[in-house]
Design a protein around this motif. Structure first.
Motif, PDB file in Angstrom:
ATOM      1  N   PHE A 148      40.369  51.455  39.190  1.00  0.00           N
ATOM      2  CA  PHE A 148      41.195  50.399  39.770  1.00  0.00           C
ATOM      3  C   PHE A 148      41.452  50.613  41.254  1.00  0.00           C
ATOM      4  CE2 PHE A 148      41.985  49.407  35.362  1.00  0.00           C
ATOM      5  CZ  PHE A 148      42.116  48.031  35.383  1.00  0.00           C
ATOM      6  N   GLY A 178      38.542  49.392  43.188  1.00  0.00           N
ATOM      7  CA  GLY A 178      38.117  48.006  42.975  1.00  0.00           C
ATOM      8  C   GLY A 178      36.829  47.866  42.186  1.00  0.00           C
ATOM      9  N   ASP A 238      35.558  44.645  37.013  1.00  0.00           N
ATOM     10  CA  ASP A 238      35.240  43.223  37.144  1.00  0.00           C
ATOM     11  C   ASP A 238      35.869  42.366  36.058  1.00  0.00           C
ATOM     12  OD1 ASP A 238      33.148  43.437  39.349  1.00  0.00           O
ATOM     13  OD2 ASP A 238      32.311  44.779  37.838  1.00  0.00           O
ATOM     14  N   LYS A 256      46.591  43.711  44.672  1.00  0.00           N
ATOM     15  CA  LYS A 256      45.547  42.956  45.346  1.00  0.00           C
ATOM     16  C   LYS A 256      44.437  42.512  44.390  1.00  0.00           C
ATOM     17  CE  LYS A 256      46.196  45.020  49.921  1.00  0.00           C
ATOM     18  NZ  LYS A 256      45.551  45.829  51.002  1.00  0.00           N
ATOM     19  N   GLN A 257      44.361  43.148  43.223  1.00  0.00           N
ATOM     20  CA  GLN A 257      43.290  42.845  42.286  1.00  0.00           C
ATOM     21  C   GLN A 257      43.697  41.870  41.187  1.00  0.00           C
ATOM     22  OE1 GLN A 257      41.004  46.316  40.968  1.00  0.00           O
ATOM     23  NE2 GLN A 257      41.989  47.516  42.562  1.00  0.00           N
ATOM     24  N   LYS A 305      41.601  38.568  40.929  1.00  0.00           N
ATOM     25  CA  LYS A 305      40.248  38.868  40.445  1.00  0.00           C
ATOM     26  C   LYS A 305      40.249  39.151  38.949  1.00  0.00           C
ATOM     27  CE  LYS A 305      36.767  42.552  40.737  1.00  0.00           C
ATOM     28  NZ  LYS A 305      36.432  43.857  41.365  1.00  0.00           N
TER      29      LYS A 305
END
Length: 221
Positions: free
Chosen positions: A173, A176, A179, A208-209, A212
């Protein structure tokens, strides 16, 4: 929110045993705020039954139509030599009839996952490693090799529940590398839909993820 890996399709594998069990799991998904679920029953070299899976999928869609959750059919394919040939022959399910393929590997015997993923990619598919946190033999550089070859990584929403996995999961994590996220839910009581802890941790530590991981679907745009 999207669940990319589940065993909610009824009576086809070790997941939901019947329609009522499937609906119970889908109600859990709805309560958690999930709007799209990929149904990914097990397939392997001996168990493929693609017509049966499609028929059961249509029945579940009809039964669950009032829940307001989009159901998409895929599969979790246990890797075997010849898998690509069977994909090309239409014997195995891709994710929502796309080029994306969810691939599972053995957890005990070490296998060269980066190499296999690359081979599947070269064959024209978009391979996703299923619940990558389970493969203890993978090194951090293996994760990068998988990603650098244009392949994808999926983790389960319970990945933070296991202390032994904590450092590797956090590494994924922090860098990044994740997926897709899936519940891998099988049963409303024994292996239920679990999102709460995962959402809290990701929203707090890897904010921030969140878009996504929770809102983006590169498979079905």
């Amino acid at each position: 929110m999207i669940d990319f890996h589940s065993h909610i399709l009824p009576g086809v594998d070790d997941g939901a045993p019947d329609l009522e069990a499937s609906l119970a799991l889908l109600r859990q998904e709805k309560e958690a705020g999930v709007t799209r679920v990929y149904l990914t029953p097990h397939q392997n070299s001996k168990i493929q039954r693609i017509d049966e899976l499609k028929a059961v999928y249509e029945k579940l869609k009809e039964a669950a139509k009032d829940l307001g959750i989009e159901l998409l059919l895929g599969a979790e394919i246990y890797y075997y030599p010849g898998m690509v040939d069977d994909l090309k022959a239409g014997k195995l399910l891709t994710m929502n009839n796309s080029k994306f393929v969810l691939v599972e590997f053995g957890v005990k015997t070490e296998i060269n996952i980066p190499e296999i993923m690359y081979e599947i990619k070269v064959a024209g598919y978009e391979p996703i490693v299923a619940h990558i946190e389970r493969y203890a033999y993978l090194r951090k550089e293996d994760y990068y090799e998988i990603k650098d070859s244009g392949c994808y990584i999926q983790v389960n929403s319970t990945c933070f529940d296991h202390a032994l996995l904590d450092s590797k999961v956090k590494f994924l994590f922090k860098n990044g590398l994740v997926d897709f996220v899936g519940t891998d839910a099988h049963h409303a009581e024994k292996r239920p839909v679990c999102w709460e802890k995962f959402k809290k941790l990701v929203s707090k530590k890897f904010k921030k993820q969140t878009t996504k991981l929770f809102e983006t679907d590169i498979i079905t745009k």
